[in-house]
Design a protein around this motif. Sequence first.
Motif, PDB file in Angstrom:
ATOM      1  N   GLY A   1     -45.992   5.363  24.453  1.00  0.00           N
ATOM      2  CA  GLY A   1     -47.255   5.655  23.792  1.00  0.00           C
ATOM      3  C   GLY A   1     -47.537   7.144  23.666  1.00  0.00           C
ATOM      4  N   LEU A   2     -46.480   7.931  23.405  1.00  0.00           N
ATOM      5  CA  LEU A   2     -46.626   9.372  23.294  1.00  0.00           C
ATOM      6  C   LEU A   2     -46.459   9.841  21.851  1.00  0.00           C
ATOM      7  N   ARG A   3     -46.866  11.074  21.600  1.00  0.00           N
ATOM      8  CA  ARG A   3     -46.602  11.693  20.306  1.00  0.00           C
ATOM      9  C   ARG A   3     -45.133  12.129  20.257  1.00  0.00           C
ATOM     10  N   TYR A   4     -44.696  12.525  19.070  1.00  0.00           N
ATOM     11  CA  TYR A   4     -43.291  12.897  18.872  1.00  0.00           C
ATOM     12  C   TYR A   4     -43.208  14.122  17.968  1.00  0.00           C
ATOM     13  N   LEU A   5     -42.345  15.060  18.343  1.00  0.00           N
ATOM     14  CA  LEU A   5     -42.160  16.253  17.518  1.00  0.00           C
ATOM     15  C   LEU A   5     -40.678  16.549  17.341  1.00  0.00           C
ATOM     16  N   ASP A   6     -40.259  16.633  16.081  1.00  0.00           N
ATOM     17  CA  ASP A   6     -38.882  16.983  15.731  1.00  0.00           C
ATOM     18  C   ASP A   6     -38.866  18.459  15.347  1.00  0.00           C
TER      19      ASP A   6
ATOM     20  N   THR B   1     -46.826  13.990  14.089  1.00  0.00           N
ATOM     21  CA  THR B   1     -46.380  13.623  15.434  1.00  0.00           C
ATOM     22  C   THR B   1     -46.382  12.111  15.666  1.00  0.00           C
ATOM     23  N   ASP B   2     -46.382  11.338  14.586  1.00  0.00           N
ATOM     24  CA  ASP B   2     -46.339   9.881  14.704  1.00  0.00           C
ATOM     25  C   ASP B   2     -44.881   9.441  14.742  1.00  0.00           C
ATOM     26  N   PRO B   3     -44.414   8.861  15.851  1.00  0.00           N
ATOM     27  CA  PRO B   3     -42.997   8.459  15.931  1.00  0.00           C
ATOM     28  C   PRO B   3     -42.608   7.379  14.928  1.00  0.00           C
ATOM     29  N   ASP B   4     -43.592   6.634  14.427  1.00  0.00           N
ATOM     30  CA  ASP B   4     -43.298   5.586  13.448  1.00  0.00           C
ATOM     31  C   ASP B   4     -43.229   6.131  12.028  1.00  0.00           C
ATOM     32  N   ALA B   5     -43.821   7.294  11.805  1.00  0.00           N
ATOM     33  CA  ALA B   5     -43.814   7.884  10.461  1.00  0.00           C
ATOM     34  C   ALA B   5     -43.868   9.399  10.568  1.00  0.00           C
ATOM     35  N   PRO B   6     -42.810  10.008  11.121  1.00  0.00           N
ATOM     36  CA  PRO B   6     -42.806  11.464  11.274  1.00  0.00           C
ATOM     37  C   PRO B   6     -42.833  12.156   9.919  1.00  0.00           C
TER      38      PRO B   6
ATOM     39  N   VAL C   1     -44.084  21.338   3.490  1.00  0.00           N
ATOM     40  CA  VAL C   1     -44.026  22.789   3.306  1.00  0.00           C
ATOM     41  C   VAL C   1     -44.915  23.127   2.115  1.00  0.00           C
ATOM     42  N   ASP C   2     -45.926  23.946   2.373  1.00  0.00           N
ATOM     43  CA  ASP C   2     -46.886  24.298   1.320  1.00  0.00           C
ATOM     44  C   ASP C   2     -47.454  23.045   0.661  1.00  0.00           C
ATOM     45  N   GLY C   3     -47.676  22.009   1.471  1.00  0.00           N
ATOM     46  CA  GLY C   3     -48.260  20.772   0.977  1.00  0.00           C
ATOM     47  C   GLY C   3     -47.293  19.807   0.329  1.00  0.00           C
ATOM     48  N   VAL C   4     -46.014  20.164   0.256  1.00  0.00           N
ATOM     49  CA  VAL C   4     -45.000  19.305  -0.365  1.00  0.00           C
ATOM     50  C   VAL C   4     -44.234  18.523   0.700  1.00  0.00           C
ATOM     51  N   ASP C   5     -44.116  17.222   0.531  1.00  0.00           N
ATOM     52  CA  ASP C   5     -43.358  16.378   1.450  1.00  0.00           C
ATOM     53  C   ASP C   5     -41.868  16.683   1.298  1.00  0.00           C
ATOM     54  N   VAL C   6     -41.253  17.182   2.361  1.00  0.00           N
ATOM     55  CA  VAL C   6     -39.831  17.548   2.287  1.00  0.00           C
ATOM     56  C   VAL C   6     -38.977  16.739   3.257  1.00  0.00           C
ATOM     57  N   ALA C   7     -39.498  15.608   3.716  1.00  0.00           N
ATOM     58  CA  ALA C   7     -38.766  14.786   4.683  1.00  0.00           C
ATOM     59  C   ALA C   7     -37.379  14.401   4.179  1.00  0.00           C
ATOM     60  N   GLY C   8     -37.251  14.155   2.877  1.00  0.00           N
ATOM     61  CA  GLY C   8     -35.955  13.811   2.296  1.00  0.00           C
ATOM     62  C   GLY C   8     -35.088  15.015   2.015  1.00  0.00           C
ATOM     63  N   PRO C   9     -35.599  15.999   1.262  1.00  0.00           N
ATOM     64  CA  PRO C   9     -34.810  17.173   0.888  1.00  0.00           C
ATOM     65  C   PRO C   9     -34.221  17.960   2.055  1.00  0.00           C
ATOM     66  N   ILE C  10     -34.888  17.950   3.207  1.00  0.00           N
ATOM     67  CA  ILE C  10     -34.372  18.764   4.321  1.00  0.00           C
ATOM     68  C   ILE C  10     -33.150  18.146   4.988  1.00  0.00           C
ATOM     69  N   ARG C  11     -32.779  16.928   4.602  1.00  0.00           N
ATOM     70  CA  ARG C  11     -31.633  16.248   5.238  1.00  0.00           C
ATOM     71  C   ARG C  11     -30.349  16.369   4.424  1.00  0.00           C
ATOM     72  N   THR C  12     -30.355  17.162   3.369  1.00  0.00           N
ATOM     73  CA  THR C  12     -29.143  17.321   2.562  1.00  0.00           C
ATOM     74  C   THR C  12     -28.112  18.171   3.290  1.00  0.00           C
ATOM     75  N   ARG C  13     -26.856  18.071   2.856  1.00  0.00           N
ATOM     76  CA  ARG C  13     -25.792  18.887   3.457  1.00  0.00           C
ATOM     77  C   ARG C  13     -26.036  20.366   3.224  1.00  0.00           C
TER      78      ARG C  13
END
Length: 220
Positions: free
Chosen positions: A27-32, A70-75, A79-91
Motif C-alpha cells: 500500500g505504498l507509493r511508487y517512483l520510477d 506515484t500510482d503503482p497501478d498507473a505510473p 514533460v511540459d504537460g505531454v504524456d511521454v510514458a511511451g516515447p521514453i521507452r524507445t531504443r
Amino acid sequence: MPLVIAMDGPSGSGKSSASKGVARALGLRYLDTGAMYRAMTWWMLDRGVPVEDGAAVAARALDPEIVSGTDPDAPAITVDGVDVAGPIRTREVTNAVSAVSAVPAVRTRLVELQREIIGAGGIVVEGRDIGTVVAPDAAVKVYLTASEEARAARRAKDLAADPGASVTVTRAEQARRDRLDSTRKASPLAKAAGAHEIDSTELSLAEVIEAVVRLAKEHE
C-alpha cells in the motif's frame, strides 16, 4: 517513520515490475526515477540538443517541466504537460539516457525533484543511485541484479516491437550502458552499504516481490 524502500540495480534486472508489485502489496507509493532521466533525455533529443555534449545538456537541464506520478497501478510521466510514458521507452532514448544522466546538472535537478516526491516516505523508489545518493537513509535497501543473458532477454522482450532489438544487439547495448552507468563520476550505479542483494535470474516476479516484502516486514 513512514517506510522508504530503495530499489537499485542495472537495466533488465526486474526493478520496475518488482517495485510496483511491492508498492501494491504494502500500500505504498511508487517512483520510477529512471523514467525521469528518460524524460529528460527524450526532451533533449526532441529539441535537437546533442546529448553527447555535456555542456549543451547542462545548459538546458532546467528547462523541461518533468512531473512523475506515484500510482503503482498507473505510473505517469509528463514533460511540459505531454504524456511521454511511451516515447521514453524507445531504443533511441535508451541508448542516449546514460550520456544525459551522467551530466551533473541533470542529476542535481532530478535528485532534488525525487527527494521532493519521496517527502516523508511511504514509497518504493527504483533507480541506480537511490540507496547511495537519493535516499541513503532508506529503511530498506535492495540491490536487484540478474545474469547478463537474463537481463538482455528481458529487455529484448520489452522492445519486441523494434525489429532491430535482437537479444544479441540488446545485450551489447546493455553492456555499454552498464559500463557507462557504473563508471560515471556523478552518482555511479553501485550497491549501497547495507543493501540486500537479490539475484532475480532464477526467480519469478512473485518470488522477488515476496522477498522484498519480507524484508520490509522484518523492518517493522
